[in-house]
Design a protein around this motif. Structure first.
Motif, PDB file in Angstrom:
ATOM      1  N   ILE A   1      -2.503   1.307 -12.020  1.00 34.65           N
ATOM      2  CA  ILE A   1      -3.016   1.495 -10.565  1.00 34.65           C
ATOM      3  C   ILE A   1      -4.148   2.380 -10.753  1.00 34.65           C
ATOM      4  O   ILE A   1      -3.968   3.787 -11.456  1.00 34.65           O
ATOM      5  N   ALA A   2      -5.436   2.122 -10.252  1.00 37.33           N
ATOM      6  CA  ALA A   2      -6.544   2.878 -10.466  1.00 37.33           C
ATOM      7  C   ALA A   2      -6.430   4.539  -9.940  1.00 37.33           C
ATOM      8  O   ALA A   2      -5.792   4.526  -8.692  1.00 37.33           O
TER       9      ALA A   2
ATOM     10  N   ASP B   1       0.877  -1.288   0.021  1.00 35.41           N
ATOM     11  CA  ASP B   1      -0.029  -0.032   0.008  1.00 35.41           C
ATOM     12  C   ASP B   1       0.810   1.183   0.044  1.00 35.41           C
ATOM     13  O   ASP B   1       0.575   2.134  -0.733  1.00 35.41           O
ATOM     14  N   CYS B   2       1.851   1.361   0.987  1.00 33.55           N
ATOM     15  CA  CYS B   2       2.841   2.340   0.822  1.00 33.55           C
ATOM     16  C   CYS B   2       3.573   2.665  -0.630  1.00 33.55           C
ATOM     17  O   CYS B   2       3.610   3.914  -1.048  1.00 33.55           O
TER      18      CYS B   2
ATOM     19  N   GLN C   1       3.149   5.756  -3.045  1.00 27.46           N
ATOM     20  CA  GLN C   1       4.047   6.602  -3.614  1.00 27.46           C
ATOM     21  C   GLN C   1       4.040   6.961  -5.208  1.00 27.46           C
ATOM     22  O   GLN C   1       4.376   7.682  -5.712  1.00 27.46           O
ATOM     23  N   LEU C   2       3.739   5.612  -5.745  1.00 26.22           N
ATOM     24  CA  LEU C   2       3.694   5.835  -7.184  1.00 26.22           C
ATOM     25  C   LEU C   2       2.318   6.586  -7.604  1.00 26.22           C
ATOM     26  O   LEU C   2       2.813   7.433  -8.589  1.00 26.22           O
ATOM     27  N   ILE C   3       1.673   6.621  -6.903  1.00 29.41           N
ATOM     28  CA  ILE C   3       0.518   7.521  -7.387  1.00 29.41           C
ATOM     29  C   ILE C   3       0.917   9.032  -7.284  1.00 29.41           C
ATOM     30  O   ILE C   3       0.637   9.868  -7.658  1.00 29.41           O
ATOM     31  N   ARG C   4       1.484   9.205  -5.991  1.00 31.19           N
ATOM     32  CA  ARG C   4       2.042  10.781  -5.754  1.00 31.19           C
ATOM     33  C   ARG C   4       2.930  11.142  -6.815  1.00 31.19           C
ATOM     34  O   ARG C   4       3.236  12.227  -7.112  1.00 31.19           O
TER      35      ARG C   4
ATOM     36  N   ILE D   1      -5.853   7.081  -0.484  1.00 29.91           N
ATOM     37  CA  ILE D   1      -5.158   6.416   0.693  1.00 29.91           C
ATOM     38  C   ILE D   1      -4.281   7.300   1.283  1.00 29.91           C
ATOM     39  O   ILE D   1      -3.395   8.068   0.668  1.00 29.91           O
ATOM     40  N   ASP D   2      -4.465   7.138   2.638  1.00 31.55           N
ATOM     41  CA  ASP D   2      -3.764   8.117   3.595  1.00 31.55           C
ATOM     42  C   ASP D   2      -2.709   7.217   4.289  1.00 31.55           C
ATOM     43  O   ASP D   2      -2.746   6.097   4.443  1.00 31.55           O
ATOM     44  N   ALA D   3      -1.931   8.044   5.129  1.00 30.52           N
ATOM     45  CA  ALA D   3      -1.445   7.442   5.997  1.00 30.52           C
ATOM     46  C   ALA D   3      -1.687   6.409   7.158  1.00 30.52           C
ATOM     47  O   ALA D   3      -1.267   5.376   7.492  1.00 30.52           O
ATOM     48  N   ALA D   4      -3.153   6.730   7.694  1.00 26.18           N
ATOM     49  CA  ALA D   4      -3.893   5.905   8.354  1.00 26.18           C
ATOM     50  C   ALA D   4      -4.317   4.505   7.858  1.00 26.18           C
ATOM     51  O   ALA D   4      -4.321   3.408   8.528  1.00 26.18           O
TER      52      ALA D   4
END
Length: 303
Positions: A237-238, A220-221, A225-228, A244-247
């Motif tokens: 990745i959709a 998930d992390c 990072q790839l999305i950001r 998705i956040d840190a929580a």
């Protein structure tokens, strides 16, 4: 005690090397030069061959140093170590097989000390050298693959350190895992000379189980990072995963701890509150204690 010193000499290095990345204290050859240490390793190997041939010690105690010597810089030492290991496996394979995978870790520790002695203060290369992979590959071909036992036993044992590194139950042990050691094991596993299709499939299945059960937060992390970085569409990745956040990617340790506290309080309350059966027993005990007092009084009324 003497046998332990011989095994340390078999993987000793020259120079005043420190523990390095392996966290292992250098053996008796630490104060010698590189050339003297190589001669000590060769003499120790000859002594190990004689002791194993005479059956004076448990053969599995020498497996890890022999596997480490398969990565030695000297070609003759590597060949002699392979011959000794092959001879021990032919006689006592059931005892030797379980120590082959730990021997790969010992080979990493040996290579770490060698690098620290020759290049103090410099980080190790990201991947082992060709001679290291060649020596361990020869072990797989002539010892593991040549035995009647299934190769999957060795392959699964080889990946066992990843189970500890991915464990969420013991974060302290996970934090102490050496990432360089895991990378070394990965390179060795990827370079083994497989001859059957089921051999790499065993590795893939084992790695997939670790990832699916214990590394979802890491995935998930990485996805976040790839999305950001704007690479989500390129990696398939959709875009709706951008929320998705840190929580969401954090390990749910706090929730588990809160649930455990709630369960513990509930158990304590249940223990403090008497059950219906206990209440009935208390009422029955009170009636029985009052019955002797009521009998004389009832007799007077009847009279």
């Amino acid at each position: 005690r003497i046998w332990e010193d011989v095994l340390k000499l078999a993987t000793g290095v020259g120079g005043n090397s420190s523990t390095g990345n392996s966290g292992v204290t250098p053996g008796p050859a630490a104060a010698a030069t590189a050339g003297e240490a190589a001669q000590m390793r060769r003499k120790a190997l000859e002594l190990i061959e004689v002791v194993l041939r005479a059956g004076l010690v448990a053969p599995w105690t020498a497996v890890a140093p022999l596997v480490a010597q398969l990565t030695d810089e000297a070609v003759d030492t590597r060949q002699a170590a392979l011959k000794a290991l092959r001879g021990a496996a032919e006689k006592y394979f059931d005892y030797v097989a379980g120590q082959l995978a730990p021997g790969v870790i010992e080979a990493y520790n040996f290579q770490s000390r060698l690098w620290a002695a020759k290049h103090p203060g410099q980080p190790m290369p990201k991947s082992p050298g060709p001679s290291v992979l060649e020596g361990l590959g020869a072990m797989y071909t002539q010892v593991v693959a040549a035995a009647p036992a299934p190769r999957s036993r060795f392959l699964l044992n080889l990946l066992k350190p990843f189970a500890t590194a991915c464990s969420l139950a013991d974060s302290a042990t996970t934090a102490r895992e050496d990432v360089h050691k895991l990378a070394f094991i990965t390179c060795v596993a990827a370079s083994l000379p497989f001859k059957k299709a089921d051999e790499p499939l065993v590795l893939i299945h084992s790695i997939n189980s670790y990832i699916s059960r214990q590394a979802q937060e890491v995935l998930d992390c990485l996805r976040l990072q790839l999305i950001r970085q704007g690479l989500g569409a390129k990696m398939g990745i959709a875009e709706q995963d951008d929320d998705i956040d840190a929580a969401a990617v954090a390990v749910p340790i706090a929730a588990d701890q809160q649930q455990q506290q709630d369960d513990h309080q509930q158990v304590e309350q249940q223990q403090q509150q008497p059950t219906r059966k206990q209440q009935q027993q208390q009422q029955q005990t009170v009636k029985q204690s009052l019955q002797p007092l009521q009998l004389p009084f009832q007799q007077e009324l009847l009279a």
